[in-house]
Motif scaffolding. Structure first.
Motif, PDB file in Angstrom:
ATOM      1  N   PHE A  65       0.824  -1.216   0.000  1.00 11.89           N
ATOM      2  CA  PHE A  65       0.000   0.000   0.000  1.00 11.89           C
ATOM      3  C   PHE A  65       0.858   1.265   0.000  1.00 11.89           C
ATOM      4  N   LEU A  66       2.027   1.212   0.638  1.00 18.35           N
ATOM      5  CA  LEU A  66       2.938   2.354   0.573  1.00 18.35           C
ATOM      6  C   LEU A  66       3.347   2.618  -0.874  1.00 18.35           C
ATOM      7  N   ARG A  67       3.632   1.511  -1.612  1.00 21.24           N
ATOM      8  CA  ARG A  67       4.058   1.677  -3.006  1.00 21.24           C
ATOM      9  C   ARG A  67       2.887   2.119  -3.890  1.00 21.24           C
ATOM     10  N   LEU A  68       1.688   1.669  -3.537  1.00 12.18           N
ATOM     11  CA  LEU A  68       0.497   2.118  -4.271  1.00 12.18           C
ATOM     12  C   LEU A  68       0.358   3.634  -4.145  1.00 12.18           C
ATOM     13  N   GLY A  69       0.478   4.138  -2.904  1.00 12.03           N
ATOM     14  CA  GLY A  69       0.384   5.573  -2.671  1.00 12.03           C
ATOM     15  C   GLY A  69       1.531   6.315  -3.345  1.00 12.03           C
ATOM     16  N   TYR A  70       2.699   5.698  -3.329  1.00 16.18           N
ATOM     17  CA  TYR A  70       3.892   6.316  -3.906  1.00 16.18           C
ATOM     18  C   TYR A  70       3.684   6.572  -5.401  1.00 16.18           C
ATOM     19  N   THR A  71       3.167   5.554  -6.107  1.00 14.42           N
ATOM     20  CA  THR A  71       2.919   5.681  -7.542  1.00 14.42           C
ATOM     21  C   THR A  71       1.900   6.781  -7.801  1.00 14.42           C
ATOM     22  N   SER A  72       0.831   6.777  -6.997  1.00 14.43           N
ATOM     23  CA  SER A  72      -0.220   7.764  -7.159  1.00 14.43           C
ATOM     24  C   SER A  72       0.317   9.183  -6.924  1.00 14.43           C
ATOM     25  N   VAL A 148      -1.764   3.078  10.388  1.00 18.72           N
ATOM     26  CA  VAL A 148      -2.326   2.313   9.279  1.00 18.72           C
ATOM     27  C   VAL A 148      -2.463   3.119   7.980  1.00 18.72           C
ATOM     28  N   CYS A 149      -2.105   4.390   7.991  1.00 20.28           N
ATOM     29  CA  CYS A 149      -2.352   5.211   6.802  1.00 20.28           C
ATOM     30  C   CYS A 149      -1.200   5.081   5.797  1.00 20.28           C
ATOM     31  N   TRP A 150      -1.069   3.886   5.283  1.00 18.80           N
ATOM     32  CA  TRP A 150       0.083   3.542   4.445  1.00 18.80           C
ATOM     33  C   TRP A 150       0.030   4.191   3.067  1.00 18.80           C
ATOM     34  N   THR A 151      -1.124   4.087   2.396  1.00 19.78           N
ATOM     35  CA  THR A 151      -1.240   4.639   1.043  1.00 19.78           C
ATOM     36  C   THR A 151      -1.034   6.159   1.077  1.00 19.78           C
ATOM     37  N   LEU A 152      -1.648   6.779   2.085  1.00 20.56           N
ATOM     38  CA  LEU A 152      -1.518   8.234   2.224  1.00 20.56           C
ATOM     39  C   LEU A 152      -0.065   8.630   2.436  1.00 20.56           C
ATOM     40  N   LEU A 153       0.605   7.847   3.243  1.00 22.43           N
ATOM     41  CA  LEU A 153       2.001   8.157   3.558  1.00 22.43           C
ATOM     42  C   LEU A 153       2.884   8.015   2.319  1.00 22.43           C
ATOM     43  N   GLY A 154       2.662   6.939   1.563  1.00 20.09           N
ATOM     44  CA  GLY A 154       3.437   6.726   0.334  1.00 20.09           C
ATOM     45  C   GLY A 154       3.229   7.883  -0.638  1.00 20.09           C
ATOM     46  N   TYR A 155       1.991   8.339  -0.684  1.00 29.71           N
ATOM     47  CA  TYR A 155       1.647   9.470  -1.562  1.00 29.71           C
ATOM     48  C   TYR A 155       2.417  10.717  -1.123  1.00 29.71           C
ATOM     49  N   ARG A 182      -5.246  11.395  17.010  1.00 34.76           N
ATOM     50  CA  ARG A 182      -5.306  11.915  15.639  1.00 34.76           C
ATOM     51  C   ARG A 182      -4.179  11.323  14.802  1.00 34.76           C
ATOM     52  N   CYS A 183      -4.361  11.494  13.471  1.00 27.04           N
ATOM     53  CA  CYS A 183      -3.321  11.076  12.540  1.00 27.04           C
ATOM     54  C   CYS A 183      -2.415  12.281  12.270  1.00 27.04           C
ATOM     55  N   ARG A 184      -1.122  12.071  12.442  1.00 22.49           N
ATOM     56  CA  ARG A 184      -0.204  13.196  12.277  1.00 22.49           C
ATOM     57  C   ARG A 184       1.082  12.676  11.634  1.00 22.49           C
ATOM     58  N   ILE A 185       1.558  13.426  10.622  1.00 21.02           N
ATOM     59  CA  ILE A 185       2.798  13.005   9.966  1.00 21.02           C
ATOM     60  C   ILE A 185       3.844  14.107  10.041  1.00 21.02           C
ATOM     61  N   ILE A 186       5.080  13.690  10.102  1.00 20.91           N
ATOM     62  CA  ILE A 186       6.226  14.614  10.103  1.00 20.91           C
ATOM     63  C   ILE A 186       7.063  14.282   8.869  1.00 20.91           C
ATOM     64  N   GLY A 187       7.458  15.322   8.100  1.00 26.19           N
ATOM     65  CA  GLY A 187       8.295  15.113   6.923  1.00 26.19           C
ATOM     66  C   GLY A 187       9.614  15.845   7.027  1.00 26.19           C
TER      67      GLY A 187
END
Ligand SMILES: [Zn+2]
Length: 567
Positions: A65-72, A148-155, A182-187
């Protein structure tokens, strides 16, 4: 660093993106710019997610799913560049989150974003609301102890990296999917993450199919080894007569010639047949064995050739016979002399035509089977007595091989004992110390009318009866013998007999226990010999293995001259 810092950040207008969406009914297509899109139920994706986790495991599913999001994300970054060529860095960056929400995946709320493209610096702290992945996880009841937010993260990772022209890594530091508020990401740029390498491996393709193939090869290998071990007799046996038999089998193994195995019951004909199969080009195919004597005569044809539903009362469904099951492999027919005359006729036809009809069926089926037949009876005699078809006999007797009886290869007995001990120790999960010397002697002297099968049964009984870490005594193997002061020997007819053990270990033990002393024993022996010879000194000397003068001297020394008559 020239920070562009905004909290909360003001996003650019949305309209240029929504204008890119076109529903073209007559084409059956939905477009987002140049990209064809799909409207797909979230629940369908949720089901796929569950199935992937269950079939390939969480880690592999996560990578997928990470790679799915990455491609997208890469595709959308391309789109953003085309749509907003003159936009500021921040506006350009915003295309990603906006497309994400446009597509209904998540609502992106930037908390803090700092971009300095020239200096290669980047920092993002983003909150996600209404993540579709949290929702699918919940709907599917997929409990998780990690985000669990794998696709979003890959994106997020691919979009940001493409847009900045450098590798940016995002991590989801908290997620509602695993119980956080909450869902929170750091880049950050990849080199600012200490454990970047651990994470990046998710983006490498990890084809499970290679691993499956490797495992399949391993299983096939182990199965082959197990089969070889099951056919180990072929290897157990160093006697000349047995090696000669094995050589004969080796010579005929390649090719398709019918082989006829002759020999007493229990000599290991099935094991030899299996070894032949394993050494043939058919080793990859099935090996099917049938003891013709074990099947009632009126069922033998159905057993061999199969049966169609309704062929006779009781044939409630169609089934394959042994021939069809052995297709591409080898069929071993033990006690082939027991076949009924009808079964003999059918067997001959299958051997000649390589095709068969099931009982009660008119359809002809091709079969490719090599037949190895066996009998403990003299087949030629059965032919003369009219019990066995001559033409079938000649068909089967292309390559007859005599399997020697165990008593013809006594030197192999210790090896076979070792082999069976190992086998029984494993199957009863108990280790004895093996055979006592007397038990081994008894085995070496015994005639083994039941051959290797009898030996195997005896060793099994011995291992069952004997306590762990004790030797298997002769009584455990041959319980019918009263072995006190007895030993086991071989009579002229080959049967096991009980003999007085004059020099047996136990006799010696008993004499020693009585502390008789050497002189008393000598005296007792001489007296016994004289008694048996009727006081004849010459005869007594012969019994004792002495010359007459030597015995006479002893008698004189012991003062018994007077009592023993001088003859
Ligand atoms: Zn999340």
């Amino acid at each position: 660093m020239k920070p562009i810092k905004m909290a909360p950040v003001q996003a650019p207008a949305f309209r240029d993106l929504t204008e890119q969406i076109r529903f073209v009914e007559k084409e059956g297509k939905i477009w987002l710019g140049q990209q064809r899109m799909l409207l797909l139920q979230l629940s369908a994706l949720g089901a796929v997610r569950r199935e992937m986790i269950e079939s390939i495991g969480v880690e592999r599913a996560k990578g997928f799913f990470l790679r799915l999001g990455y491609t997208s994300g890469l595709k959308d970054a391309e789109l953003a560049r085309k749509l907003r060529p003159d936009a500021s860095a921040l506006d350009m960056f915003y295309t990603g989150p906006q497309l994400h929400s446009l597509k209904g995946m998540v609502k992106v709320r930037p908390l803090e974003i700092r971009i300095d493209q020239e200096a290669g610096q980047f920092y993002a702290d983003i909150e996600w609301e209404n993540s579709f992945e949290v929702e699918t996880s919940r709907a599917e009841g997929l409990h998780s102890d990690q985000p669990v937010c794998w696709t979003l993260l890959g994106y997020a990772i691919s979009f940001t990296s493409f847009f900045l022209g450098q590798q940016i890594l995002f991590k989801e530091v908290s997620c509602r999917g695993c119980g956080d508020a909450r869902c929170r990401i750091i880049g950050k740029p990849v080199d600012e993450w200490a454990d970047a390498e651990d994470f990046l491996r998710y983006f490498r393709n990890d084809p499970i199919i290679d691993e499956l193939h490797a495992l399949q090869a391993q299983v096939a290998n182990m199965r082959q080894r197990l089969q070889e071990q099951a056919g180990l007799f072929y290897g157990v046996g160093r006697s000349g007569v047995y090696r000669k038999t094995c050589n004969l089998i080796d010579k005929v193994a390649l090719g398709n010639a019918s082989v006829l195995l002759l020999g007493e019951t229990g000599v290991g004909k099935e094991v030899i047949a299996r070894s032949l199969h394993l050494r043939s080009e058919r080793a990859g195919g099935p090996f099917v064995a049938l003891n013709c004597a074990a099947i009632p005569p009126d069922l033998i044809e159905a057993e061999l050739f199969g049966v169609e539903k309704g062929a006779y009362t009781g044939a409630q469904q169609s089934r394959m016979g042994r021939f069809e099951r052995a297709n591409g492999g080898t069929l071993f027919l033990d006690e082939v002399v027991e076949l009924t005359s009808r079964a003999q006729a059918s067997l001959l036809r299958v051997l000649q035509e390589r095709e068969l009809e099931r009982v009660g069926d008119s359809q002809t089926r091709k079969v490719d089977v090599r037949v190895v037949a066996a009998t403990h009876e003299d087949l030629l005699k059965a032919v003369r007595e009219g019990r066995f078809r001559a033409d079938l006999y000649y068909r089967l007797n292309v390559y007859p091989v005599h399997i020697p009886a165990l008593r013809e290869r006594r030197e192999d007995i210790p090896l076979l004992i070792e082999h069976f001990l190992e086998k029984m120790h494993a199957s009863y999960q108990k280790k004895t110390l093996g055979l006592s010397d007397r038990a081994l002697d008894a085995c070496l002297g015994y005639d083994w009318p039941g051959n290797i099968r009898e030996l195997e049964n005896l060793i099994e009984r011995g291992v069952i009866i004997t306590e762990a870490n004790q030797s298997i005594e002769v009584e455990a193997l041959f319980p019918h013998l009263q072995t006190e002061l007895l030993s086991i020997g071989l009579a002229s007819d080959g049967c096991l007999v009980e003999q007085s053990a004059l020099a047996g270990d136990e006799c010696i033990e008993r004499l020693l226990d009585q502390r008789l002393g050497l002189d008393s024993i000598e005296e007792a022996l001489i007296r016994g010999a004289l008694r048996r010879s009727g006081q004849n000194v010459s005869e007594a000397a012969r019994l004792l293995g002495m010359t007459r003068p030597a015995l006479a001297y002893r008698l004189k020394k012991n003062g018994e001259v007077g009592s023993a008559g001088e003859q």
